[in-house]
Design a protein around this motif. Structure first.
Motif, PDB file in Angstrom:
ATOM      1  N   ALA A 178       0.826  -1.213   0.000  1.00  0.00           N
ATOM      2  CA  ALA A 178       0.000   0.000   0.000  1.00  0.00           C
ATOM      3  C   ALA A 178       0.858   1.260   0.000  1.00  0.00           C
ATOM      4  N   THR A 179       1.930   1.249   0.789  1.00  0.00           N
ATOM      5  CA  THR A 179       2.812   2.421   0.837  1.00  0.00           C
ATOM      6  C   THR A 179       3.476   2.632  -0.513  1.00  0.00           C
ATOM      7  N   LEU A 180       3.956   1.546  -1.098  1.00  0.00           N
ATOM      8  CA  LEU A 180       4.617   1.678  -2.398  1.00  0.00           C
ATOM      9  C   LEU A 180       3.660   2.259  -3.441  1.00  0.00           C
ATOM     10  N   GLY A 186       0.969   8.038  -6.377  1.00  0.00           N
ATOM     11  CA  GLY A 186       0.342   9.220  -5.813  1.00  0.00           C
ATOM     12  C   GLY A 186      -1.073   8.975  -5.351  1.00  0.00           C
ATOM     13  N   ASP A 187      -1.826  10.028  -5.305  1.00  0.00           N
ATOM     14  CA  ASP A 187      -3.166  10.005  -4.736  1.00  0.00           C
ATOM     15  C   ASP A 187      -4.205   9.489  -5.734  1.00  0.00           C
ATOM     16  N   GLU A 188      -3.748   9.296  -6.964  1.00  0.00           N
ATOM     17  CA  GLU A 188      -4.652   8.873  -8.027  1.00  0.00           C
ATOM     18  C   GLU A 188      -5.270   7.523  -7.691  1.00  0.00           C
ATOM     19  N   GLU A 189      -6.595   7.422  -7.819  1.00  0.00           N
ATOM     20  CA  GLU A 189      -7.241   6.164  -7.471  1.00  0.00           C
ATOM     21  C   GLU A 189      -7.199   5.183  -8.633  1.00  0.00           C
ATOM     22  N   VAL A 190      -6.005   4.893  -9.069  1.00  0.00           N
ATOM     23  CA  VAL A 190      -5.871   3.910 -10.140  1.00  0.00           C
ATOM     24  C   VAL A 190      -5.792   2.529  -9.491  1.00  0.00           C
ATOM     25  N   GLU A 191      -6.208   1.555 -10.243  1.00  0.00           N
ATOM     26  CA  GLU A 191      -6.171   0.188  -9.730  1.00  0.00           C
ATOM     27  C   GLU A 191      -4.769  -0.376  -9.929  1.00  0.00           C
ATOM     28  N   ILE A 192      -3.987  -0.401  -8.888  1.00  0.00           N
ATOM     29  CA  ILE A 192      -2.666  -1.009  -8.965  1.00  0.00           C
ATOM     30  C   ILE A 192      -2.706  -2.252  -8.095  1.00  0.00           C
ATOM     31  N   GLY A 193      -2.860  -3.380  -8.732  1.00  0.00           N
ATOM     32  CA  GLY A 193      -2.926  -4.627  -7.975  1.00  0.00           C
ATOM     33  C   GLY A 193      -1.537  -5.105  -7.608  1.00  0.00           C
ATOM     34  N   ASP A 194      -1.477  -6.095  -6.724  1.00  0.00           N
ATOM     35  CA  ASP A 194      -0.194  -6.677  -6.333  1.00  0.00           C
ATOM     36  C   ASP A 194       0.538  -7.250  -7.537  1.00  0.00           C
ATOM     37  N   ASP A 195      -0.252  -7.781  -8.505  1.00  0.00           N
ATOM     38  CA  ASP A 195       0.367  -8.376  -9.683  1.00  0.00           C
ATOM     39  C   ASP A 195       1.096  -7.330 -10.498  1.00  0.00           C
ATOM     40  N   SER A 196       0.449  -6.175 -10.660  1.00  0.00           N
ATOM     41  CA  SER A 196       1.055  -5.105 -11.426  1.00  0.00           C
ATOM     42  C   SER A 196       2.337  -4.626 -10.741  1.00  0.00           C
ATOM     43  N   LEU A 197       2.263  -4.504  -9.431  1.00  0.00           N
ATOM     44  CA  LEU A 197       3.437  -4.104  -8.652  1.00  0.00           C
ATOM     45  C   LEU A 197       4.556  -5.128  -8.852  1.00  0.00           C
ATOM     46  N   LYS A 198       4.177  -6.401  -8.814  1.00  0.00           N
ATOM     47  CA  LYS A 198       5.133  -7.498  -8.994  1.00  0.00           C
ATOM     48  C   LYS A 198       5.877  -7.361 -10.325  1.00  0.00           C
ATOM     49  N   VAL A 199       5.115  -7.003 -11.364  1.00  0.00           N
ATOM     50  CA  VAL A 199       5.722  -6.875 -12.687  1.00  0.00           C
ATOM     51  C   VAL A 199       6.746  -5.742 -12.698  1.00  0.00           C
ATOM     52  N   HIS A 200       6.356  -4.613 -12.101  1.00  0.00           N
ATOM     53  CA  HIS A 200       7.290  -3.481 -12.047  1.00  0.00           C
ATOM     54  C   HIS A 200       8.550  -3.846 -11.245  1.00  0.00           C
ATOM     55  N   ILE A 201       8.351  -4.534 -10.156  1.00  0.00           N
ATOM     56  CA  ILE A 201       9.488  -4.956  -9.322  1.00  0.00           C
ATOM     57  C   ILE A 201      10.385  -5.915 -10.119  1.00  0.00           C
ATOM     58  N   HIS A 202       9.744  -6.790 -10.864  1.00  0.00           N
ATOM     59  CA  HIS A 202      10.494  -7.753 -11.675  1.00  0.00           C
ATOM     60  C   HIS A 202      11.454  -7.032 -12.635  1.00  0.00           C
ATOM     61  N   TYR A 203      10.930  -6.019 -13.340  1.00  0.00           N
ATOM     62  CA  TYR A 203      11.766  -5.299 -14.294  1.00  0.00           C
ATOM     63  C   TYR A 203      12.821  -4.449 -13.594  1.00  0.00           C
ATOM     64  N   LEU A 204      12.446  -3.917 -12.448  1.00  0.00           N
ATOM     65  CA  LEU A 204      13.419  -3.132 -11.684  1.00  0.00           C
ATOM     66  C   LEU A 204      14.572  -4.039 -11.240  1.00  0.00           C
ATOM     67  N   ARG A 205      14.233  -5.218 -10.746  1.00  0.00           N
ATOM     68  CA  ARG A 205      15.272  -6.172 -10.328  1.00  0.00           C
ATOM     69  C   ARG A 205      16.201  -6.495 -11.487  1.00  0.00           C
ATOM     70  N   LYS A 206      15.608  -6.717 -12.649  1.00  0.00           N
ATOM     71  CA  LYS A 206      16.404  -7.053 -13.835  1.00  0.00           C
ATOM     72  C   LYS A 206      17.432  -5.964 -14.114  1.00  0.00           C
TER      73      LYS A 206
END
Ligand code: CA
Length: 230
Positions: A178-180, A186-206
């Motif tokens: 939730a913090t991430l 930001g404050d935008e009420e976009v739907e960011i699911g755990d899966d989407s976060l996972k994908v971003h983290i995956h590419y960041l790790r790469k």
């Protein structure tokens, strides 16, 4: 989100309140009908945004604006029946961030408030953590938003950069999903699911040369969030 409305028309206050609550159900809305009380309320309440009417019973709204700007950078939107260019310019010159002429659409107001809140969160993001953050062989320059790994620049998307910045500035501590999401999107009420976060983290790790299955920089804390290894 906390908004302060400085306005003497009760119907307008009510409409603005409903519009803000519809967009930000958790918001706190404080309203005052006089300019002097408005200046005090900015100091006492520390709102995230101020909606200021220019035609107030006790003082001119432009004076109120001037008074607020002496001590606060809070985003201010002026609402007024005055549509003359000179007032508009004067308002912006005195440090208002935006300007709406009555009657205006409440959706428009909400969109403007949203834009201001987003801008503020982006600004704070760039300056909050000083200039350079170094963790082992990783260096993050938060002014230029450049990231170096073993001295070599690595290219990140804005979202990857924000994710990294948020995790690295809390290195050693778990940052919840939730913090991430709130820091990165930001404050935008976009739907960011755990899966989407996972994908971003995956590419960041790469990009950080981290292994997905046994990462040694960004550690997954199952069901909670992520921890950047110190
Ligand atoms: Ca008025």
């Amino acid at each position: 989100m906390k908004a302060l409305i400085i306005e003497d028309d009760p119907n307008l206050i009510k409409a603005v309140l409903l519009a803000l609550r519809a967009r930000w159900p958790q918001s706190t809305v404080v309203s005052v009908a006089e300019g002097n009380k408005g200046v005090e309320a900015v100091e006492a309440e520390s709102p995230d945004v101020v909606i200021l009417d220019l035609g107030l019973p006790d003082t001119d709204g432009l004076d109120v604006l001037h008074q607020i700007r002496l001590f606060s950078n809070v985003p201010i939107i002026i609402i007024t029946v005055r549509s003359e260019e000179i007032d508009r310019l004067r308002g912006l010159e005195l440090g208002a961030d935006d300007y709406l002429v009555k009657p205006f659409s409440y959706l428009e107001l909400v969109a403007r408030v949203n834009a201001l809140l987003r801008r503020v969160s982006v600004d704070n993001f760039g300056t909050s953590a000083g200039t350079t953050l170094t963790i082992g062989d990783l260096t993050i320059n938060s002014n230029s938003q450049e990231v170096f790994l073993e001295g070599n620049p690595i290219k990140l998307t804005p979202i990857q950069y924000r994710l990294l910045h948020c995790l690295a500035s809390n290195a050693g501590h778990v940052v919840t999903h939730a913090t991430l999401v709130s820091k990165v999107w930001g404050d935008e009420e976009v739907e960011i699911g755990d899966d989407s976060l996972k994908v971003h983290i995956h590419y960041l790790r790469k990009k950080l040369g981290d292994k997905t299955w046994s990462p040694d920089r960004i550690i997954t804390v199952p069901g909670v969030g992520y921890r950047f290894k110190k």
